[in-house]
Motif scaffolding. Structure first.
Motif, PDB file in Angstrom:
ATOM      1  N   GLY A   9      -7.099  -2.573 -50.757  1.00 35.88           N
ATOM      2  CA  GLY A   9      -5.811  -2.614 -51.434  1.00 35.88           C
ATOM      3  C   GLY A   9      -5.284  -1.235 -51.728  1.00 35.88           C
ATOM      4  N   THR A  10      -6.136  -0.370 -52.294  1.00 32.00           N
ATOM      5  CA  THR A  10      -5.746   1.002 -52.614  1.00 32.00           C
ATOM      6  C   THR A  10      -6.877   1.947 -52.235  1.00 32.00           C
ATOM      7  N   GLY A  11      -6.532   3.224 -52.115  1.00 35.11           N
ATOM      8  CA  GLY A  11      -7.545   4.230 -51.836  1.00 35.11           C
ATOM      9  C   GLY A  11      -8.595   4.303 -52.924  1.00 35.11           C
ATOM     10  N   GLY A  12      -8.205   3.948 -54.162  1.00 33.71           N
ATOM     11  CA  GLY A  12      -9.143   3.963 -55.272  1.00 33.71           C
ATOM     12  C   GLY A  12     -10.286   2.992 -55.104  1.00 33.71           C
ATOM     13  N   HIS A  13     -10.095   1.951 -54.286  1.00 32.28           N
ATOM     14  CA  HIS A  13     -11.175   1.020 -53.970  1.00 32.28           C
ATOM     15  C   HIS A  13     -11.880   1.400 -52.668  1.00 32.28           C
ATOM     16  N   ILE A  14     -11.137   1.976 -51.740  1.00 35.33           N
ATOM     17  CA  ILE A  14     -11.679   2.241 -50.408  1.00 35.33           C
ATOM     18  C   ILE A  14     -12.567   3.485 -50.382  1.00 35.33           C
ATOM     19  N   TYR A  15     -12.082   4.585 -50.952  1.00 36.50           N
ATOM     20  CA  TYR A  15     -12.819   5.843 -50.847  1.00 36.50           C
ATOM     21  C   TYR A  15     -14.176   5.840 -51.551  1.00 36.50           C
ATOM     22  N   PRO A  16     -14.335   5.153 -52.688  1.00 36.55           N
ATOM     23  CA  PRO A  16     -15.692   5.055 -53.243  1.00 36.55           C
ATOM     24  C   PRO A  16     -16.670   4.362 -52.294  1.00 36.55           C
ATOM     25  N   ALA A  17     -16.187   3.326 -51.581  1.00 28.86           N
ATOM     26  CA  ALA A  17     -17.044   2.644 -50.613  1.00 28.86           C
ATOM     27  C   ALA A  17     -17.449   3.593 -49.492  1.00 28.86           C
ATOM     28  N   VAL A  18     -16.491   4.393 -49.018  1.00 29.83           N
ATOM     29  CA  VAL A  18     -16.798   5.370 -47.964  1.00 29.83           C
ATOM     30  C   VAL A  18     -17.802   6.400 -48.472  1.00 29.83           C
ATOM     31  N   GLY A 195       0.097  11.896 -57.149  1.00 31.58           N
ATOM     32  CA  GLY A 195      -0.562  10.962 -56.241  1.00 31.58           C
ATOM     33  C   GLY A 195      -0.144  11.239 -54.811  1.00 31.58           C
ATOM     34  N   SER A 196      -0.788  10.578 -53.857  1.00 32.68           N
ATOM     35  CA  SER A 196      -0.540  10.869 -52.442  1.00 32.68           C
ATOM     36  C   SER A 196       0.896  10.586 -52.032  1.00 32.68           C
ATOM     37  N   ARG A 197       1.543   9.642 -52.707  1.00 27.84           N
ATOM     38  CA  ARG A 197       2.925   9.303 -52.360  1.00 27.84           C
ATOM     39  C   ARG A 197       3.937   9.910 -53.328  1.00 27.84           C
ATOM     40  N   GLY A 198       3.450  10.612 -54.341  1.00 28.28           N
ATOM     41  CA  GLY A 198       4.349  11.209 -55.319  1.00 28.28           C
ATOM     42  C   GLY A 198       4.728  10.213 -56.405  1.00 28.28           C
TER      43      GLY A 198
END
Length: 369
Positions: A9-18, A195-198
């Motif tokens: 859904g968001t990078g906040g969920h994805i990047y910790p997994a990575v 944030g990444s999108r401002g």
């Protein structure tokens, strides 16, 4: 070790997994991964870029009001559970790790029903709905903020691990950060980013602050506007000032954020959990402007954790003005004692070994099999 990761859904969920995957790779050269995400989520684009095998399920979140769409969501959940069981049976993982977002629901639930060890990670001070639901099924709930364990009273085991994104930034080269911005090494940098999108409100404050930065002549200001706001923000500031000061740097996006963070003296930002994990692992003081447009207002709760520890000052968006923001920046940057105390407080909150702590818990869960 065979590991299934899920979150989206968001990078906040994805990047910790990575980050967890990278730590597993560092400690287990034979690790194999499968990432299960949502068809429509950001993970469908980001995860393949990380060279992780990716499969998708069709899932959406619940609406907070009575709606026919919620009936469809329940149907998608059970279909997602069925597909997840098939993917898990084929891959035969040693463990399933969920890092938040609706897609975790059917995947972690399916794993629990199949008797596969499970761990979920909660990034925010206030738990998300999906992790609250999954906490009664998961073997371990890992939390980013110390004390948040009590938010999961039905968990079999809840532990404080920090956020694994903290580990990612620890190897960042600060000299490259300075060089990438064209700023002399060891110059004080105030980084302002929405944030990444401002963020519109933060960009408006940037415009108003531009005429004030001469009050801190030795400090370099880096304004990160986001692609959408870049041209408008730069032109408004150029029109206001006439000539762009040498110590003001306006950019749409920073691709090497860990390196720039390593060079930063003070950051002004939203209060997303992953970003807070990064700045505290590096001991960066902050002025946080939590987004009011998030579930359960969790960013304000995140920011208050840092503010109460002395690592940050918080300005609610409704109270944000250029004058107020710059006044806080000036107060911090003009006092070595204040900056030093905030730096130390931020560092004490940091958990740079977070990913390693999570991998140790993974070992504990899988050795039982």
């Amino acid at each position: 070790m065979r590991v299934v990761l899920t979150g989206g859904g968001t990078g906040g969920h994805i990047y910790p997994a990575v980050a967890i995957a990278r730590q597993c790779e560092a400690e287990e050269l034979t690790s194999q991964f499968l990432y299960i995400g949502g068809k429509r989520g950001l993970e469908s684009k980001l995860v393949p870029q990380e060279n992780l095998p990716f499969e998708s399920i069709d899932i959406t979140g619940f609406r907070r009001s009575l709606s026919l769409e919620n009936v469809r969501t329940i149907m998608r959940f059970f279909k997602g559970v069925s597909r997840s069981k098939k993917l898990l049976s084929d891959f035969k993982p040693d463990i399933v790790i969920g890092t938040g977002g609706y897609v975790c629901g059917p995947v972690v639930y399916a794993a629990a029903k199949l008797g596969i060890p499970t761990l979920i990670h909660e990034q925010n001070a206030i738990p998300g709905l999906t992790n609250q639901f999954l906490s009664r099924y998961a073997d371990t709930v890992a939390v980013s903020f110390e004390g948040s364990e009590k938010a999961f009273p039905k968990a079999k085991r809840a532990i404080y691990t920090g956020n694994p994104r903290a580990t990612t930034v620890m190897s960042a080269n600060r000299e490259r950060g300075f060089a990438s911005l064209g700023i002399p090494s060891d110059s004080p940098i105030v980084l302002v980013v929405g944030g990444s999108r401002g963020a519109r409100a933060i960009n408006e404050a940037m415009k108003g602050m531009a005429a004030m930065i001469d009050r801190l002549p030795g400090v370099h200001f880096v304004f990160v506007t986001g692609e959408t706001y870049f041209e408008g923000t730069r032109e408004a500031i150029r029109s206001e000032l006439g000539t762009m000061p040498n110590h003001l740097h306006i950019v749409p996006y920073i691709s090497n954020m860990p390196e720039v963070l390593a060079a930063t003296s003070l950051i002004i930002n939203r209060a997303g959990a992953s970003f807070l994990a990064e700045i505290t692992s590096l001991g960066i003081p902050s002025i946080l402007i939590p987004s009011p447009n998030v579930t359960n207002n969790h960013q304000e709760a995140n920011a208050r954790q840092l503010e109460e520890a002395g690592a940050s000052r918080m300005i609610l968006e409704q109270d944000l003005t250029a004058e107020r923001l710059f006044g806080q920046i000036e107060d911090i940057m003009k006092s070595g004692d204040v900056l030093g105390a905030m730096t130390e407080a931020s560092r004490k909150l940091g958990k740079p070994d977070s990913a390693a702590v999570i991998v140790e818990e993974i070992r504990r869960l899988t050795v039982k099999r």
